[in-house]
Design an enzyme around this catalytic site. Structure first.
Site, mmCIF file in Angstrom:
data_model
loop_
_atom_site.group_PDB
_atom_site.id
_atom_site.type_symbol
_atom_site.label_atom_id
_atom_site.label_comp_id
_atom_site.label_asym_id
_atom_site.label_seq_id
_atom_site.Cartn_x
_atom_site.Cartn_y
_atom_site.Cartn_z
ATOM 1 C CB VAL A 166 17.325 38.028 -18.902
ATOM 2 C CG1 VAL A 166 17.650 39.176 -18.172
ATOM 3 C CG2 VAL A 166 18.360 37.722 -20.027
ATOM 4 N N PRO A 167 16.046 37.028 -15.840
ATOM 5 C CG PRO A 167 16.974 36.364 -13.493
ATOM 6 C CD PRO A 167 17.373 36.374 -15.256
ATOM 7 C CB CYS A 168 13.366 41.418 -15.734
ATOM 8 S SG CYS A 168 11.708 40.664 -16.772
ATOM 9 C CG HIS A 169 10.908 36.995 -11.903
ATOM 10 N ND1 HIS A 169 11.503 36.463 -13.063
ATOM 11 C CD2 HIS A 169 11.257 36.161 -10.904
ATOM 12 C CE1 HIS A 169 12.260 35.273 -12.684
ATOM 13 N NE2 HIS A 169 12.098 35.067 -11.373
#
Length: 258
Positions: A166-169
């Site tokens: 889950v690419p929170c970046h």
């Protein structure tokens, strides 16, 4: 937009069935009796990470210093024990994780059963942000059905149990600046650059419009990337673009901050 070519990392699977005590001084028999989840190691853009598996899929991902450190963190966060996975137990899932961490478009099943409904909605929205694109907190809040909950979205990102998957970046501040990241702001910038995003270009001006279509997009939207340099009009907010006569893109759906 073509995906960049990346080399798939090697997934490292331990074949020992020995249990690891996640809490210091935990009796061995208690650990053996309580170990219910498994984990394996994989290579990622953050280096070696450990991946814990729940009943529904990946539950936790963390670049811990060691297996013991990872197990302790997992125990503290979820109240459950973990043991190194046998190769056959997670082979299919490990392959999907490896592909996803290498930048391929793979749907990795996640176990978010410990998250609240709001957290699950937010994580589901963020999971869909494409490689090479970023979205602000206000957008994630609106897409998750909670307009105005930017601060709450930030809290979910700070506690994301499965970063990279889950690419929170790829979630940035509403002004386009990168903001904080659980593994350091420098790592966030490095990850974005590796995906083709130049943080300096979107900081302060996260939206781009063009007079040829009369549309305003997020600066990293796939449609915005096709705008010729002489037709690009940068904006600090969707509101200012709309006031200038542009309408929001129906693909990236930019939203005015509250």
């Amino acid at each position: 937009m073509n995906e960049p070519s990346v080399e798939r990392p090697i997934v490292l699977l331990r074949k020992t069935a020995a249990r690891i005590a996640p809490v210091r001084d935990t009796p061995v028999d208690e650990v053996l009796a309580g170990a219910t989840d498994s984990f394996f190691a994989a290579e990622s853009p953050l280096g070696t990470v450990y991946v814990a598996v729940g009943q529904e899929g990946v539950r936790y991902l963390d670049p811990a210093d060691s297996e013991e450190d990872f197990a302790r963190r997992y125990r503290q966060r979820f109240g459950r024990f973990v043991s190194p996975a046998q190769g056959y137990e997670v082979a299919d899932l490990a392959g999907k994780v490896a592909a996803a961490l290498a930048g391929e478009r793979v749907d990795v099943p996640l176990d978010l059963s410990r998250a609240t409904p709001f957290q699950r909605r937010v994580l589901h929205v963020v999971k869909g942000i494409a490689r090479g694109e970023v979205r602000p907190y206000v957008w994630v809040a609106r897409e998750a059905g909670t307009p105005g909950a930017s601060r709450a979205v930030g809290n979910v990102m700070a506690n994301n149990p499965v970063p990279l998957l889950v690419p929170c970046h790829r979630v940035v501040r509403n002004d386009g600046s990168t903001g904080s990241y659980a593994f350091g702001s420098g790592e966030k910038v490095r990850l974005l650059r590796s995906e083709g995003v130049e943080p300096e270009e979107i900081s302060g001006s996260p939206y781009v419009a063009t007079p040829t279509t009369g549309i305003v997009c997020h600066a990293t939207c796939r449609n915005a990337r096709r705008i010729q340099p002489h037709n690009r009009r940068a904006f600090r907010s969707v509101r200012s673009a709309v006031e200038a006569g542009y309408r929001p893109c129906k693909v990236c759906r930019p939203v005015a901050a509250a």
